[in-house]
Motif scaffolding. Structure first.
Motif, mmCIF file in Angstrom:
data_model
loop_
_atom_site.group_PDB
_atom_site.id
_atom_site.type_symbol
_atom_site.label_atom_id
_atom_site.label_comp_id
_atom_site.label_asym_id
_atom_site.label_seq_id
_atom_site.Cartn_x
_atom_site.Cartn_y
_atom_site.Cartn_z
ATOM 1 N N VAL A 38 0.872 -1.177 0.000
ATOM 2 C CA VAL A 38 0.000 0.000 0.000
ATOM 3 C C VAL A 38 0.905 1.222 0.000
ATOM 4 C CG1 VAL A 38 -1.774 1.263 1.271
ATOM 5 C CG2 VAL A 38 -1.787 -1.240 1.275
ATOM 6 N N VAL A 39 0.648 2.164 -0.928
ATOM 7 C CA VAL A 39 1.486 3.362 -1.017
ATOM 8 C C VAL A 39 0.640 4.624 -0.891
ATOM 9 C CG1 VAL A 39 3.265 2.259 -2.408
ATOM 10 C CG2 VAL A 39 1.379 3.403 -3.545
ATOM 11 N N GLY A 40 1.258 5.647 -0.325
ATOM 12 C CA GLY A 40 0.654 6.964 -0.191
ATOM 13 C C GLY A 40 1.701 8.017 -0.509
ATOM 14 N N HIS A 41 1.368 9.251 -0.283
ATOM 15 C CA HIS A 41 2.244 10.397 -0.538
ATOM 16 C C HIS A 41 2.618 10.551 -2.005
ATOM 17 C CE1 HIS A 41 2.574 11.482 3.637
ATOM 18 N NE2 HIS A 41 2.764 10.211 3.920
ATOM 19 N N SER A 42 1.855 9.949 -2.859
ATOM 20 C CA SER A 42 1.960 10.138 -4.301
ATOM 21 C C SER A 42 0.524 10.273 -4.789
ATOM 22 C CB SER A 42 2.645 8.953 -4.987
ATOM 23 O OG SER A 42 3.975 8.834 -4.551
ATOM 24 N N GLY A 43 0.062 11.503 -4.874
ATOM 25 C CA GLY A 43 -1.345 11.768 -5.148
ATOM 26 C C GLY A 43 -1.898 11.074 -6.385
ATOM 27 N N GLY A 53 -2.912 -5.541 -9.393
ATOM 28 C CA GLY A 53 -3.555 -5.525 -8.086
ATOM 29 C C GLY A 53 -2.611 -5.640 -6.908
ATOM 30 N N LYS A 54 -1.305 -5.559 -7.154
ATOM 31 C CA LYS A 54 -0.334 -5.755 -6.079
ATOM 32 C C LYS A 54 0.140 -4.456 -5.445
ATOM 33 C CE LYS A 54 1.075 -10.206 -7.791
ATOM 34 N NZ LYS A 54 2.172 -11.073 -8.181
ATOM 35 N N VAL A 55 -0.187 -3.308 -6.056
ATOM 36 C CA VAL A 55 0.130 -2.004 -5.487
ATOM 37 C C VAL A 55 -1.189 -1.266 -5.296
ATOM 38 C CG1 VAL A 55 1.280 0.213 -5.835
ATOM 39 C CG2 VAL A 55 2.411 -1.898 -6.568
ATOM 40 N N LEU A 56 -1.501 -0.930 -4.055
ATOM 41 C CA LEU A 56 -2.722 -0.202 -3.742
ATOM 42 C C LEU A 56 -2.349 1.249 -3.474
ATOM 43 C CD1 LEU A 56 -4.221 -2.885 -1.364
ATOM 44 C CD2 LEU A 56 -4.737 -2.521 -3.776
ATOM 45 N N LYS A 57 -2.834 2.132 -4.325
ATOM 46 C CA LYS A 57 -2.531 3.558 -4.228
ATOM 47 C C LYS A 57 -3.674 4.231 -3.479
ATOM 48 C CE LYS A 57 -0.087 3.489 -8.630
ATOM 49 N NZ LYS A 57 -0.027 4.082 -9.974
ATOM 50 N N ILE A 58 -3.362 4.841 -2.320
ATOM 51 C CA ILE A 58 -4.441 5.341 -1.472
ATOM 52 C C ILE A 58 -4.454 6.847 -1.236
ATOM 53 C CG2 ILE A 58 -4.629 3.139 -0.277
ATOM 54 C CD1 ILE A 58 -3.215 4.547 2.110
ATOM 55 N N ASP A 59 -3.453 7.576 -1.694
ATOM 56 C CA ASP A 59 -3.399 9.015 -1.420
ATOM 57 C C ASP A 59 -4.242 9.771 -2.435
ATOM 58 O OD1 ASP A 59 -2.806 11.441 -0.322
ATOM 59 O OD2 ASP A 59 -0.743 11.524 -1.042
#
Length: 103
Positions: A38-43, A53-59
């Motif tokens: 899960v990654v954030g800080h990259s809008g 489906g292996k990288v979940l972008k949440i920001d």
């Protein structure tokens, strides 16, 4: 802040910047014995899944709507990933949903 200017004009590490490949991601996941990240800080425009489906972008960008019911979030429930809103509505994302649909 002067160090940022130095890197802008002369990268002392001669770093190579590129988009991560699926193979590179697989190596990282294998090293950490993980199935996804899960990654954030990259809008992003919306909570989404990428790289099979292996990288979940949440920001998710929300601007003035930060405290509103329109701000999305991530819910992982029984191994399946969902985009959720303040009303509790959820939309499936990622591939884990398909893998768990037989349960």
């Amino acid at each position: 802040m002067p160090y940022k200017a130095a890197f802008f004009f002369n990268d002392p590490f001669n770093a190579s910047y590129h988009a991560t490949t699926q193979a590179e991601l697989e190596q990282v996941l294998q090293f950490y014995q993980a199935s996804r990240v899960v990654v954030g800080h990259s809008g992003v425009d919306q909570v989404t899944a990428d790289y099979d489906g292996k990288v979940l972008k949440i920001d998710a960008k929300h601007g003035r709507e930060k405290e509103s019911s329109r701000t999305p979030g991530l819910l992982i429930e029984h191994g399946a990933e969902y985009r959720v809103n303040a009303q509790g509505e959820k939309t499936s994302i990622g591939t884990a949903v398909q893998a768990n649909s037989s349960r």
